[in-house]
Design a protein around this motif. Structure first.
Motif, PDB file in Angstrom:
ATOM      1  N   GLY A  82       0.822  -1.207   0.000  1.00 26.34           N
ATOM      2  CA  GLY A  82       0.000   0.000   0.000  1.00 26.34           C
ATOM      3  C   GLY A  82       0.859   1.261   0.000  1.00 26.34           C
ATOM      4  N   ALA A  83       1.863   1.274   0.862  1.00 30.13           N
ATOM      5  CA  ALA A  83       2.713   2.464   0.956  1.00 30.13           C
ATOM      6  C   ALA A  83       3.374   2.764  -0.391  1.00 30.13           C
ATOM      7  CB  ALA A  83       3.772   2.257   2.033  1.00 30.13           C
ATOM      8  N   TYR A  89      -3.974   7.861   7.434  1.00 31.26           N
ATOM      9  CA  TYR A  89      -2.898   6.855   7.464  1.00 31.26           C
ATOM     10  C   TYR A  89      -2.578   6.441   6.039  1.00 31.26           C
ATOM     11  CZ  TYR A  89       0.028   2.864   8.371  1.00 31.26           C
ATOM     12  OH  TYR A  89       1.114   2.007   8.399  1.00 31.26           O
ATOM     13  N   HIS A  90      -1.291   6.483   5.686  1.00 31.95           N
ATOM     14  CA  HIS A  90      -0.927   6.117   4.317  1.00 31.95           C
ATOM     15  C   HIS A  90       0.290   5.217   4.226  1.00 31.95           C
ATOM     16  CE1 HIS A  90      -4.030   8.842   2.906  1.00 31.95           C
ATOM     17  NE2 HIS A  90      -3.544   9.761   3.709  1.00 31.95           N
ATOM     18  N   ARG A 102       4.239   3.446   6.074  1.00 33.93           N
ATOM     19  CA  ARG A 102       5.398   3.554   6.983  1.00 33.93           C
ATOM     20  C   ARG A 102       6.711   3.850   6.264  1.00 33.93           C
ATOM     21  NH1 ARG A 102       4.802   0.743  12.197  1.00 33.93           N
ATOM     22  NH2 ARG A 102       2.838  -0.366  12.363  1.00 33.93           N
ATOM     23  N   GLU A 111      -8.340   9.155   2.504  1.00 35.08           N
ATOM     24  CA  GLU A 111      -9.060   7.877   2.595  1.00 35.08           C
ATOM     25  C   GLU A 111     -10.560   8.199   2.656  1.00 35.08           C
ATOM     26  OE1 GLU A 111      -6.440   7.482   6.267  1.00 35.08           O
ATOM     27  OE2 GLU A 111      -7.159   5.428   6.001  1.00 35.08           O
ATOM     28  N   GLU A 170      -6.946   3.448   9.877  1.00 37.00           N
ATOM     29  CA  GLU A 170      -6.162   3.404  11.116  1.00 37.00           C
ATOM     30  C   GLU A 170      -6.557   4.548  12.043  1.00 37.00           C
ATOM     31  OE1 GLU A 170      -4.101   0.689  11.536  1.00 37.00           O
ATOM     32  OE2 GLU A 170      -5.050   0.175   9.650  1.00 37.00           O
ATOM     33  N   ASP A 188      -7.282   7.130  -1.372  1.00 35.07           N
ATOM     34  CA  ASP A 188      -6.544   5.978  -0.850  1.00 35.07           C
ATOM     35  C   ASP A 188      -7.577   4.955  -0.377  1.00 35.07           C
ATOM     36  OD1 ASP A 188      -5.171   4.081   0.578  1.00 35.07           O
ATOM     37  OD2 ASP A 188      -3.848   5.492   1.607  1.00 35.07           O
ATOM     38  N   GLN A 247      -7.549   0.360   2.359  1.00 32.32           N
ATOM     39  CA  GLN A 247      -8.295  -0.401   3.372  1.00 32.32           C
ATOM     40  C   GLN A 247      -9.776  -0.554   3.000  1.00 32.32           C
ATOM     41  OE1 GLN A 247      -8.644  -0.733   8.247  1.00 32.32           O
ATOM     42  NE2 GLN A 247      -6.939   0.306   7.333  1.00 32.32           N
ATOM     43  N   LYS A 277      -4.146  -4.496  -0.069  1.00 27.33           N
ATOM     44  CA  LYS A 277      -4.894  -5.327   0.878  1.00 27.33           C
ATOM     45  C   LYS A 277      -5.827  -6.346   0.226  1.00 27.33           C
ATOM     46  CE  LYS A 277      -4.678  -2.165   4.841  1.00 27.33           C
ATOM     47  NZ  LYS A 277      -3.960  -2.924   5.857  1.00 27.33           N
TER      48      LYS A 277
END
Ligand code: PLZ
Length: 448
Positions: free
Chosen positions: A126-127, A153-154, A156, A226, A231, A259, A262, A288
């Motif tokens: 995903g990142a 959240y996008h 790490r 998103e 998250e 995004d 998820q 995912k």
């Protein structure tokens, strides 16, 4: 191999002795930075259950964080990936291509919102998809700034850490972060100070004001959001917020990136969560649920934007691995065949019915209240607060998750304030297991 029976079965305490032994090996061999939510070591999984090394069978309300929507080792995923494994495992699509990649791209171009001409590029995580969406938007607009939202959240990696809102555990000590990232308010109705009814309008106005005054709309390459913050706490932006942001992006030549890593692939009862407000993103990132558990991610979007990067500018050794592509085709086939959108909507109906009843029952509780029940399809959460307030109740959330785990139910927490209990069952879960899981949650509330 014997069929995995769709039942909860506890034969030891959780975690059992064999899992504990393996956990000791994990501690000695794997850095502690790689955390574990529930230290139960899995041997097999499918449908709505996970089986562990001690012979326990747990109900799965996590799907490996919204990944195994079609179930673990889904028949079509295994069949297609196995055949591909036997034929060839890797050539690198950038060296000598293969049909599976193109077929996945065609499917995504068709399934994602909008009937404009599209292109899809495949990646591993995903990142990586989000990073590439930003690269593509920058190449197309010849601008540099990226706008993201509170609670977002996008990922790490370095750029996606910068895009992610929450410091602990994702960013602490890992900077410096990528520049040219700007964060603006999200329409979080439950916590909007002037009330949920004013939230969409006011949050959009504030966000747009910040962009125009602090960044300059003409400097913004992409707005990344998103459609439901995952998250961050399963926050559905107040209705009307997303269309206003889309309109602003359009009016200012900014690439609007949804995004859906998820929320995508039937998770919310639609192929993509954007569809609920009729939003057609310029670019959409997915991962995912796309491949039934194999690592695969994608950026799909308007042909003229996707084609803006120079030849050779996009790629990676493993992006669109043939086995992962075969798995994705199997997963998509399963989603269509079993109508997982309808299943997701049924999960919402069952879960919300029972969780709303729990909310009412807990109204007079002296320890914890359910502030809000929210989410869509198979992406449902409860936000937990201290009695009679909106103060986040992270302690109760952790205790509830622990109680569920001990009873053989895998649940996850999330939220900027750590006070959201979230449920992401495989969309193929049986209704009896779904209700049994909810019984466990109800029992945990009664005890905490
Ligand atoms: N965008 C919307 O939800 C991954 C993170 C788990 P990767 N979410 C789970 C963790 O603690 O690392 C996610 C997401 C959204 C991007 C990502 C990143 O996807 O495949 O984990 O890189």
């Amino acid at each position: 191999m014997t069929e995995l029976s769709q039942e909860r079965r506890l034969v030891t305490s959780i975690p059992g002795p064999k899992s504990q032994e393996l956990m000791a090996r994990k501690v000695a061999a794997v850095p502690s930075g790689v955390g574990v939510t529930l230290p139960v070591f899995v041997t097999r999984a499918g449908g709505g259950v996970l089986e562990d090394v001690d012979g326990n069978s747990l109900i799965d309300f996590g799907s490996g964080i919204a990944v195994t929507s079609v179930g673990n080792s889904a028949e079509a995923v295994v069949r297609r990936a196995t055949a591909q494994l036997a034929d060839f495992t890797h050539t690198c699509f950038m060296v000598t291509p293969y049909e599976g990649y193109v077929e996945v791209a065609e499917q995504l171009n068709e399934l994602t919102p909008g009937d404009h001409e599209k292109r899809t590029a495949l990646f591993n995580s995903g990142a990586e998809a989000v990073e590439n969406a930003v690269k593509i938007a920058r190449a197309y607009t010849k601008r540099t700034a990226v706008v993201v939202f509170d609670h977002g959240y996008h990922g790490r990696t370095n750029l996606t850490m910068a895009l992610t809102a929450k410091n602990m555990p994702y960013k602490e000590g890992f900077g410096p972060f990528a520049p040219e990232v700007y964060r603006v308010p999200l329409a979080y109705g439950y916590r909007w100070l002037t009330g949920a009814e004013n939230c969409a309008e006011e949050a959009a106005a504030q966000a747009i004001d910040m962009i125009t005054k602090q960044v300059g709309a003409e400097n913004v390459a992409a707005i990344v959001i998103e459609p439901i913050a995952g998250e961050g706490g399963f926050i559905e932006p107040a209705k009307g917020f997303l269309p206003k942001i889309v309109e602003f992006a359009k009016a200012n030549g900014i690439v609007f990136v949804a995004d859906e890593i998820q929320t995508g692939f039937c998770r919310t009862g639609q192929w993509f969560a954007c569809e609920d407000e009729g939003i057609v993103p310029d670019l959409i990132t997915t991962a995912k649920g796309i491949a039934g558990g194999l690592p695969l991610a994608a950026v799909t979007g308007r042909a003229e934007i996707m084609d803006a990067a120079h030849v050779g500018g996009l790629g990676g050794t493993y992006g669109g691995n043939p086995v992962a592509c075969a798995a994705a085709l199997g997963a998509i086939e399963t989603m269509k065949e079993l109508d997982l959108n309808a299943r997701a909507r049924r999960i919402e109906e069952v879960m919300k019915g029972r969780l709303l009843a729990m909310q009412e029952k807990l109204a007079d509780s002296a320890t914890v209240n359910i502030g809000e029940v929210r989410g869509r399809g198979g992406m449902i959460a409860v936000e937990l607060v201290e009695p009679g307030t909106k103060n986040p109740n992270a302690a109760a959330t952790a205790a509830l998750a622990k109680a569920c785990h001990a009873a053989g139910l895998v649940v996850l927490t999330c939220g900027t304030y750590g006070n959201v209990l979230r449920f992401l069952p495989p969309l193929v879960i049986g209704e009896d297991l779904l209700n049994e899981g909810l019984d466990i949650i109800e029992g945990a509330f009664a005890r905490v």
